[in-house]
Structure formats: C-alpha cells, structure tokens
Design a protein around this motif. Structure first.
Motif, PDB file in Angstrom:
ATOM      1  N   PHE A 158       0.831  -1.187   0.000  1.00  0.00           N
ATOM      2  CA  PHE A 158       0.000   0.000   0.000  1.00  0.00           C
ATOM      3  C   PHE A 158       0.881   1.258   0.000  1.00  0.00           C
ATOM      4  CE2 PHE A 158      -2.631  -3.233   2.180  1.00  0.00           C
ATOM      5  CZ  PHE A 158      -3.742  -3.209   1.349  1.00  0.00           C
ATOM      6  N   PRO A 159       0.354   2.396  -0.451  1.00  0.00           N
ATOM      7  CA  PRO A 159       1.162   3.622  -0.486  1.00  0.00           C
ATOM      8  C   PRO A 159       1.648   4.017   0.905  1.00  0.00           C
ATOM      9  CG  PRO A 159      -0.846   3.882  -1.778  1.00  0.00           C
ATOM     10  CD  PRO A 159      -0.993   2.598  -1.019  1.00  0.00           C
ATOM     11  N   GLN A 160       2.942   4.248   1.020  1.00  0.00           N
ATOM     12  CA  GLN A 160       3.555   4.698   2.261  1.00  0.00           C
ATOM     13  C   GLN A 160       4.974   5.159   1.938  1.00  0.00           C
ATOM     14  OE1 GLN A 160       3.476   1.350   4.964  1.00  0.00           O
ATOM     15  NE2 GLN A 160       4.776   0.075   3.675  1.00  0.00           N
ATOM     16  N   ALA A 161       5.716   5.606   2.944  1.00  0.00           N
ATOM     17  CA  ALA A 161       7.046   6.162   2.708  1.00  0.00           C
ATOM     18  C   ALA A 161       8.020   5.138   2.141  1.00  0.00           C
ATOM     19  CB  ALA A 161       7.602   6.752   4.010  1.00  0.00           C
ATOM     20  N   GLN A 162       7.691   3.874   2.213  1.00  0.00           N
ATOM     21  CA  GLN A 162       8.495   2.831   1.580  1.00  0.00           C
ATOM     22  C   GLN A 162       8.728   3.122   0.095  1.00  0.00           C
ATOM     23  OE1 GLN A 162       6.614  -1.000   1.874  1.00  0.00           O
ATOM     24  NE2 GLN A 162       8.157  -2.047   0.635  1.00  0.00           N
ATOM     25  N   PHE A 163       7.820   3.882  -0.507  1.00  0.00           N
ATOM     26  CA  PHE A 163       7.892   4.177  -1.944  1.00  0.00           C
ATOM     27  C   PHE A 163       8.081   5.674  -2.209  1.00  0.00           C
ATOM     28  CE2 PHE A 163       4.896   0.643  -1.166  1.00  0.00           C
ATOM     29  CZ  PHE A 163       5.707  -0.388  -1.622  1.00  0.00           C
ATOM     30  N   ALA A 164       8.628   6.370  -1.223  1.00  0.00           N
ATOM     31  CA  ALA A 164       8.731   7.828  -1.302  1.00  0.00           C
ATOM     32  C   ALA A 164       9.448   8.311  -2.553  1.00  0.00           C
ATOM     33  CB  ALA A 164       9.436   8.362  -0.053  1.00  0.00           C
ATOM     34  N   GLY A 165      10.520   7.621  -2.947  1.00  0.00           N
ATOM     35  CA  GLY A 165      11.286   8.062  -4.108  1.00  0.00           C
ATOM     36  C   GLY A 165      10.470   8.095  -5.375  1.00  0.00           C
ATOM     37  N   TYR A 166       9.539   7.163  -5.506  1.00  0.00           N
ATOM     38  CA  TYR A 166       8.691   7.123  -6.702  1.00  0.00           C
ATOM     39  C   TYR A 166       7.633   8.223  -6.651  1.00  0.00           C
ATOM     40  CZ  TYR A 166      10.931   2.579  -6.685  1.00  0.00           C
ATOM     41  OH  TYR A 166      11.869   1.579  -6.636  1.00  0.00           O
ATOM     42  N   PHE A 167       7.090   8.495  -5.449  1.00  0.00           N
ATOM     43  CA  PHE A 167       6.146   9.593  -5.320  1.00  0.00           C
ATOM     44  C   PHE A 167       6.809  10.913  -5.708  1.00  0.00           C
ATOM     45  CE2 PHE A 167       4.250   7.075  -1.513  1.00  0.00           C
ATOM     46  CZ  PHE A 167       3.636   6.201  -2.387  1.00  0.00           C
ATOM     47  N   VAL A 168       8.042  11.107  -5.226  1.00  0.00           N
ATOM     48  CA  VAL A 168       8.785  12.322  -5.532  1.00  0.00           C
ATOM     49  C   VAL A 168       9.058  12.428  -7.037  1.00  0.00           C
ATOM     50  CG1 VAL A 168      11.017  13.477  -5.259  1.00  0.00           C
ATOM     51  CG2 VAL A 168       9.816  12.588  -3.244  1.00  0.00           C
TER      52      VAL A 168
ATOM     53  N   ALA B 118      15.559   2.167 -18.755  1.00  0.00           N
ATOM     54  CA  ALA B 118      16.649   3.053 -18.357  1.00  0.00           C
ATOM     55  C   ALA B 118      16.110   4.403 -17.887  1.00  0.00           C
ATOM     56  CB  ALA B 118      17.620   3.250 -19.524  1.00  0.00           C
ATOM     57  N   ARG B 119      15.124   4.929 -18.586  1.00  0.00           N
ATOM     58  CA  ARG B 119      14.534   6.215 -18.196  1.00  0.00           C
ATOM     59  C   ARG B 119      13.826   6.108 -16.856  1.00  0.00           C
ATOM     60  NH1 ARG B 119      12.267   9.385 -23.495  1.00  0.00           N
ATOM     61  NH2 ARG B 119      14.013   8.982 -24.896  1.00  0.00           N
ATOM     62  N   LEU B 120      13.126   5.006 -16.648  1.00  0.00           N
ATOM     63  CA  LEU B 120      12.443   4.795 -15.382  1.00  0.00           C
ATOM     64  C   LEU B 120      13.447   4.728 -14.236  1.00  0.00           C
ATOM     65  CD1 LEU B 120       9.647   4.047 -14.013  1.00  0.00           C
ATOM     66  CD2 LEU B 120      10.417   1.675 -14.207  1.00  0.00           C
ATOM     67  N   ILE B 121      14.534   4.017 -14.428  1.00  0.00           N
ATOM     68  CA  ILE B 121      15.565   3.895 -13.388  1.00  0.00           C
ATOM     69  C   ILE B 121      16.196   5.250 -13.103  1.00  0.00           C
ATOM     70  CG2 ILE B 121      17.841   2.931 -12.871  1.00  0.00           C
ATOM     71  CD1 ILE B 121      16.966   0.444 -14.521  1.00  0.00           C
ATOM     72  N   ARG B 122      16.537   5.986 -14.148  1.00  0.00           N
ATOM     73  CA  ARG B 122      17.197   7.285 -13.967  1.00  0.00           C
ATOM     74  C   ARG B 122      16.312   8.238 -13.160  1.00  0.00           C
ATOM     75  NH1 ARG B 122      19.502   7.664 -18.777  1.00  0.00           N
ATOM     76  NH2 ARG B 122      17.597   8.380 -19.780  1.00  0.00           N
ATOM     77  N   ALA B 123      15.034   8.300 -13.496  1.00  0.00           N
ATOM     78  CA  ALA B 123      14.124   9.187 -12.780  1.00  0.00           C
ATOM     79  C   ALA B 123      13.887   8.698 -11.352  1.00  0.00           C
ATOM     80  CB  ALA B 123      12.798   9.279 -13.529  1.00  0.00           C
ATOM     81  N   SER B 124      13.840   7.382 -11.169  1.00  0.00           N
ATOM     82  CA  SER B 124      13.604   6.831  -9.832  1.00  0.00           C
ATOM     83  C   SER B 124      14.771   7.133  -8.901  1.00  0.00           C
ATOM     84  CB  SER B 124      13.372   5.326  -9.922  1.00  0.00           C
ATOM     85  OG  SER B 124      12.207   5.025 -10.666  1.00  0.00           O
ATOM     86  N   ILE B 125      15.983   6.985  -9.397  1.00  0.00           N
ATOM     87  CA  ILE B 125      17.161   7.312  -8.586  1.00  0.00           C
ATOM     88  C   ILE B 125      17.145   8.790  -8.203  1.00  0.00           C
ATOM     89  CG2 ILE B 125      19.682   7.545  -8.635  1.00  0.00           C
ATOM     90  CD1 ILE B 125      19.757   4.997 -10.343  1.00  0.00           C
ATOM     91  N   LYS B 126      16.790   9.626  -9.160  1.00  0.00           N
ATOM     92  CA  LYS B 126      16.704  11.063  -8.875  1.00  0.00           C
ATOM     93  C   LYS B 126      15.655  11.326  -7.797  1.00  0.00           C
ATOM     94  CE  LYS B 126      16.506  15.498 -11.336  1.00  0.00           C
ATOM     95  NZ  LYS B 126      16.328  16.131 -12.676  1.00  0.00           N
ATOM     96  N   GLY B 127      14.527  10.626  -7.886  1.00  0.00           N
ATOM     97  CA  GLY B 127      13.481  10.783  -6.883  1.00  0.00           C
ATOM     98  C   GLY B 127      13.912  10.315  -5.516  1.00  0.00           C
ATOM     99  N   TRP B 128      14.612   9.177  -5.466  1.00  0.00           N
ATOM    100  CA  TRP B 128      15.068   8.657  -4.183  1.00  0.00           C
ATOM    101  C   TRP B 128      16.139   9.549  -3.565  1.00  0.00           C
ATOM    102  CZ3 TRP B 128      12.943   5.813  -0.803  1.00  0.00           C
ATOM    103  CH2 TRP B 128      12.026   4.828  -1.173  1.00  0.00           C
ATOM    104  N   ASP B 129      17.063  10.027  -4.383  1.00  0.00           N
ATOM    105  CA  ASP B 129      18.091  10.927  -3.858  1.00  0.00           C
ATOM    106  C   ASP B 129      17.454  12.165  -3.231  1.00  0.00           C
ATOM    107  OD1 ASP B 129      20.180   9.284  -4.564  1.00  0.00           O
ATOM    108  OD2 ASP B 129      20.649  10.330  -6.429  1.00  0.00           O
TER     109      ASP B 129
END
Length: 359
Positions: free
Chosen positions: A33-43, A245-256
């Motif tokens: 379920f949605p929670q901070a566990q997935f914060a990088g993707y929300f960002v 690759a695009r999904l990974i790049r954006a996800s890393i940026k979100g997590w950082d």
C-alpha cells in the motif's frame, strides 16, 4: 517584432503540448500500500522527474498481492519486489528480470518481548511460535530456520516441527504477543506499530536478519524479458530497454531527493498518497509521525552499500551471489538462476556507469 514573438510563444506552447501528449504511459506496480516505503517514486512523479524522461508513470498499489503476478500478467510493465521472491519466481519459470536494486540493506526483523528470554535466535527459537507473512514474504524467515538447523510447520513433510509458523496478514496486532513469541516486522513499519501497541523499545528485542547472515535485499525494480525485449514499447518508438533506463534514472533522482529532504517528502509527497494506510495499525502517534519514522528508516536502507559509493540502484554482484548461495543452501532454490535473471544494461544506460567497474 511583436508578431514574431507571439508566433514563437505559440510554437513553443504547441511543442510543449505535443510533448505532454507524447509521454509514454508506464505502469509501475508497487509491492505494498502507499507509504514512505515508496517515497522516491512519489517524488519522481510529483516533481516531474518521470516526465522529464518522457514518461507518464502510474503508481499502482498492490496490497497483499504479488507484484510479480501483476507484472507477469501484463497489467503492469514494471514492479518492485524482494530478491527472494524474484529468485523463487524465476525458478518456477516466470521470466522476471531484476534491473535495479534500490534498497542496499534488508530491513527485515523478528521482534520478541524481552520477557520471553529470547536472546539468540538459533538457540532460543526451538519450541516457539513465529509470526510470518504469506505470498513469498516468508522466505527470509524460512532461510533463518534452515540456517539454524530448525524444522518448521511451513514444511508439510515435517510432523513434529521445532518451530510453529503462524501466517498472518501483516498486522502484528493480530498475533503478537498472544499467539506468537516472535513476529516478523520491517524496521520501517511494523516495529513502530508494535511500539504503538504499548511495547516500547525498552520492552522488546529487535533481531535484524541482516545481522544474522540473512541479508536478502528488498525493494528492487524488476520487469519481464518480454518488456525488455520489446523493440517498440507501446508504439512509443522507444525500446523496452530505453524505457527501463529512463524509469531507473528518474527513480534514482526521486530517491536521492527524498532522502535528502525527508520532512518535505513526508509532508508533500507521502501523506497525500497514502491516505488510510498512513497511520498503520497500532502506531504510537498520528499518520505524520509514523510516516516520518518510516521515511527515516527507509533512508537507512537506501543510503547504504553501493549508494554510498555513488552507485545508487546498483545490485552489487557479491550481494546477489550471496543471496543465491543462501537460498540454495537452505533448499529454497534448487539451482542457480539463469543468466537473464539480472540485467545490468538498463541501469548502465541510466547512469553511464559500467557494472564491471564497481569496486
């Protein structure tokens, strides 16, 4: 001059509108379920990092289903899951592929009341009842049982097991402490829930499975061979590998960004997403406090290992091999996974680094 300026603005707006229309639609299946566990993707979604990569990403909460089943069915293009679940699915013939590893340390624990007298898991678990999760989430505990040389009721072939495993649907209040002496709990979620049940940290012992040699990493990004090998993903003109690759790049940026701006992340990007699941059962305080706890603990799992060397999202080959070795030793896997189980290509394309250069 003014006329040409207006023409230029109109062309720019039209171009922007076309770019918005041409975003590639991607479904990312989250493990819970949605929670901070997935914060990088929300960002990444709300701050436009996915959009900058030309992606229109829909984040799908899964509840207690298996994200592997959802991605395999084609209802989602990518998903997040745990490495043990992915490897066991691969052995069953499901062609899932790990393409990025976001969490670099396991957050899996077993929690016991100090009054039980459990101090050493391998020595003290015999004769105890242990709360475990279903749907592939039990594998870390199964590995621990077998590493300790203990049989459990999870093995139908055993008539008089050393340990009784009690399966429960993720809410520790359902079984702990009345039905089980030890209960599965993630550092970032159920540990706080247990404290909220009235058992503060002075009353409990928290056994981190990573410290017990069971460092089975959670929360990777995966897809299927079918998606990766697609030459024209959803008629976008992009290959499945390019989209990955695009999904990974954006996800890393979100997590950082999320890890560096935890308070703002919780306030602006987690709480609006998580709704009724924000508080969690039994938590000691309000939703914001629980998600703040969770964000801080999640940050520890992300900002470890390869991430600290500037290699966020990288699955360290030694960690992968250790997971395979552990699961084989415990009989959870019967053979080495096929070479295609991990594909570093999309991560390399996303980051400009080469897996072979990792030290």
């Amino acid at each position: 001059m003014k006329k040409w300026w207006f023409v230029w603005v109109a062309m720019a707006l039209a171009s922007l509108g076309m770019a918005q229309q041409n975003l590639v639609k991607v479904n990312l299946q989250l493990k819970w379920f949605p929670q901070a566990q997935f914060a990088g993707y929300f960002v990444a979604k709300e701050r436009g990092f996915f959009k900058e990569e030309g992606l229109d990403v829909t984040l799908l909460p899964v509840g207690d289903q298996s994200p592997i089943q959802v991605v395999q069915s084609g209802a989602a293009d990518f998903g997040t899951t745990w490495i043990a679940d992915l490897l066991t699915a691969r052995e069953k013939g499901i062609p899932v592929v790990l393409i990025a590893q976001m969490f670099q340390r396991s957050g899996f624990t077993l929690v016991a009341l100090k009054s039980t007298g459990i101090k050493d898991l391998c020595k003290d678990m015999k004769g105890k009842s242990v709360g475990v999760w279903p749907s592939g989430n039990e594998y870390p505990v199964v590995a621990l049982f077998r590493k300790c040389g203990l049989t459990s009721s999870l093995d139908a072939k055993v008539s008089n097991p050393d340990v009784t495993a009690v399966s429960y649907p993720f809410d520790p209040a359902l079984v702990f402490p009345n039905r089980v002496q030890l209960v599965s709990a993630m550092t970032y979620n159920e540990v706080d829930q247990i404290v909220g049940l009235g058992y503060d940290e002075s009353k409990i012992d928290i056994f981190k499975l990573a410290d017990e040699g069971i460092n089975l990493l959670e929360d990777n990004i995966f897809t299927t061979e079918r998606v990766l090998n697609t030459p024209n993903f959803k008629n976008s003109g992009l290959s499945g590998r390019e989209v990955a690759a695009r999904l990974i790049r954006a996800s890393i940026k979100g997590w950082d960004w999320a890890v560096k701006n935890q308070a703002e992340t919780v306030e602006k990007y987690v709480l609006p997403f998580c709704g009724n699941t924000c508080k969690g059962s039994g938590t000691r305080s309000d939703a914001k406090s629980h998600q703040t706890w969770q964000m801080a603990e999640i940050a520890k799992l992300y900002n470890a290992g390869a991430t600290t060397k500037g290699w966020a999202g990288f699955l360290v080959p030694a960690d992968y091999q250790a997971s395979v070795k552990l699961l084989k030793e415990q009989g959870i896997l019967t053979k080495d996974p096929p070479r295609q189980t991990v594909d570093y290509g999309p991560w390399e394309q996303a980051t400009g680094k080469k897996a072979a250069d990792y030290k």
